[in-house]
Design a protein around this motif. Structure first.
Motif, PDB file in Angstrom:
ATOM      1  N   TYR A 115      32.226  -8.056  -7.376  1.00 33.77           N
ATOM      2  CA  TYR A 115      32.992  -7.117  -6.566  1.00 33.77           C
ATOM      3  C   TYR A 115      34.433  -7.580  -6.443  1.00 33.77           C
ATOM      4  N   TYR A 148      36.169  -1.051   4.869  1.00 30.08           N
ATOM      5  CA  TYR A 148      36.773  -0.490   3.669  1.00 30.08           C
ATOM      6  C   TYR A 148      35.829   0.504   2.997  1.00 30.08           C
ATOM      7  N   MET A 204      34.177   2.043  -0.402  1.00 33.06           N
ATOM      8  CA  MET A 204      33.757   1.296  -1.594  1.00 33.06           C
ATOM      9  C   MET A 204      33.533   2.232  -2.770  1.00 33.06           C
ATOM     10  N   ALA A 260      41.141  -1.604  -6.189  1.00 33.86           N
ATOM     11  CA  ALA A 260      41.128  -2.484  -5.021  1.00 33.86           C
ATOM     12  C   ALA A 260      42.491  -2.486  -4.338  1.00 33.86           C
ATOM     13  N   TYR A 291      40.322  -0.061  -1.711  1.00 32.84           N
ATOM     14  CA  TYR A 291      38.880   0.051  -1.871  1.00 32.84           C
ATOM     15  C   TYR A 291      38.255  -1.304  -2.203  1.00 32.84           C
ATOM     16  N   VAL A 292      37.038  -1.519  -1.735  1.00 30.86           N
ATOM     17  CA  VAL A 292      36.191  -2.558  -2.301  1.00 30.86           C
ATOM     18  C   VAL A 292      35.529  -1.942  -3.528  1.00 30.86           C
ATOM     19  N   VAL A 293      35.490  -2.675  -4.634  1.00 29.38           N
ATOM     20  CA  VAL A 293      34.899  -2.151  -5.867  1.00 29.38           C
ATOM     21  C   VAL A 293      33.699  -3.013  -6.242  1.00 29.38           C
ATOM     22  N   TYR A 294      32.542  -2.394  -6.314  1.00 23.83           N
ATOM     23  CA  TYR A 294      31.307  -3.093  -6.672  1.00 23.83           C
ATOM     24  C   TYR A 294      30.888  -2.656  -8.068  1.00 23.83           C
ATOM     25  N   THR A 343      23.480  -0.999  -4.300  1.00 22.81           N
ATOM     26  CA  THR A 343      24.507  -0.489  -3.387  1.00 22.81           C
ATOM     27  C   THR A 343      24.081  -0.674  -1.941  1.00 22.81           C
ATOM     28  N   VAL A 394      25.928  -3.227   0.839  1.00 26.29           N
ATOM     29  CA  VAL A 394      26.448  -2.781   2.136  1.00 26.29           C
ATOM     30  C   VAL A 394      25.811  -3.573   3.272  1.00 26.29           C
ATOM     31  N   VAL A 404      32.221  -3.265   4.510  1.00 32.04           N
ATOM     32  CA  VAL A 404      32.088  -2.013   3.770  1.00 32.04           C
ATOM     33  C   VAL A 404      31.680  -0.887   4.720  1.00 32.04           C
ATOM     34  N   ILE A 442      31.221   5.700   0.471  1.00 32.00           N
ATOM     35  CA  ILE A 442      30.904   5.073  -0.808  1.00 32.00           C
ATOM     36  C   ILE A 442      31.001   6.121  -1.901  1.00 32.00           C
TER      37      ILE A 442
END
Length: 361
Positions: free
Chosen positions: A121, A133, A135, A160, A164-167, A201, A205, A211, A216
């Motif tokens: 992430y 944030y 995601m 990011a 955003y948080v990016v997973y 996902t 979280v 998150v 999302i």
């Protein structure tokens, strides 16, 4: 049979009679050395996560390679194979010396089947763990991993930087994790993949309080575009979704898409639409559109010869409208675009940020 990485480029060295090769190793591309006399394979330690190309010297025990990692751009190296030492020759990442990047961290989880699913992430620059944030979840889900490239059609660090948080999750079916893992791609059309993405996902979280679980979004291209559509028939977990160059009807793709003929020989081995409607129809988002409640943006290139694109997406949109399901405007990208898409048109600030449920502010 016990070597899990997926072999790519191979070169034989006349100096030490060894074979040097790159291979997908989980979400990296590593460099390996095979000694045929000893029947032994070892990894050559180099300072990059992605070895993108290499050349072996004809009369010296050395090679050159260029590569990148999740948080740096291309670099060129010389490697002394006797000393296993790398020397940096050129660093294109220096052009980014004034750019502040957020952290990229590995994050794996054990799914309900007992498999360890690899992932990572990205955090926004100036990340505050006390904030919430939105995601973005990114995946491919097809027959190769979403590798740790710095630059790609969907630039994770850029997203990011937008807040955003990016997973990034590597679900079942990808190469680089062993034969059994990659074989799950055959005759499944999203089953294992969807389970891993949804479960991953939710677990991400639960494990990360920063998150916002109500904001999302998900995004994927090609088979990942299909997965975006298919996921929405399985869950309402996502607030917004992007399907880029995705498959909506497997039967149409099997008989029409330029890649459909050859790809389906493997992904749907010994299965045909008239013999296996459960696979070709029931697993097609087109025939499950009434189950979708999530707003979806479709990105397609009219010049792409690989997939069934615009026709099926148009039908799918009509199905959405009939079911009175919210959808973003349908984008059919100009004929100059093929299977790839102009990154400006895929700008996450426009796509997800335009939705009040996904805006980072």
């Amino acid at each position: 049979r016990t070597f899990n990485p997926n072999v790519m480029q191979t070169v034989w060295s006349a100096v030490d009679n060894c074979v040097y090769f790159t291979a997908e190793d989980r979400d990296c591309i590593a460099l390996f050395r095979l000694n045929p006399a000893k029947k032994h394979i070892e990894k050559v330690n180099v300072p990059e996560e992605m070895v993108l190309g290499f050349s072996v010297a004809e009369k010296a025990s050395s090679l050159s390679f260029y590569g990148e990692s999740a948080s740096n751009s291309h670099r060129l190296y010389m490697v002394d194979l006797k000393k296993n030492a790398s020397k940096l020759e050129e660093d294109l990442n220096g052009e980014l010396k004034d750019v502040l990047l957020g952290e990229c961290k590995a994050w794996d989880f054990v799914n309900s089947r007992g498999d360890t699913i690899c992932g990572r992430y990205y955090l926004p620059p100036h990340f505050d763990p006390n904030k919430k944030y939105p995601m973005i979840v990114n995946y491919y889900g097809g027959c190769s991993p979403t590798s740790r490239n710095f630059a790609s059609r969907y630039p994770h660090h850029a997203y990011a930087a937008l807040g955003y948080v990016v997973y990034v999750v590597e679900p079942s079916g990808a190469t680089g994790f062993g034969q059994e893992f990659s074989a799950r791609h055959v005759n499944t059309f999203g089953d294992y993949v969807a389970d891993d993405i949804i479960e991953g996902t939710r677990k991400f979280v639960e494990a990360h309080s920063f998150v916002n679980g109500k904001k999302i979004g998900c995004i994927g291209a090609s088979y990942g575009g299909f997965m975006t559509q298919y996921l929405q028939t399985k869950t309402d977990l996502f607030a917004a979704a992007i399907s880029h160059a995705g498959i909506s009807d497997h039967t149409s793709y099997w008989g029409e898409g330029y890649w459909g003929y050859s790809y389906s020989e493997v992904s749907a081995a010994n299965s045909y639409p008239w013999k296996n409607p459960e696979l070709f129809v029931d697993h097609s988002p087109l025939f499950n559109a009434d189950k979708i409640n999530t707003p979806i943006l479709f990105l397609h290139g009219t010049a792409c010869l690989f997939l069934d694109h615009a026709f099926d997406v148009l039908i799918m949109r009509l199905q959405f409208e009939t079911a009175e399901i919210r959808i973003y405007p349908l984008f059919i990208i100009g004929c100059e675009f093929g299977h790839d898409v102009d990154l400006r048109l895929a700008d996450i600030a426009h796509v997800l940020g335009s939705s009040p449920v996904m805006s980072p502010t």
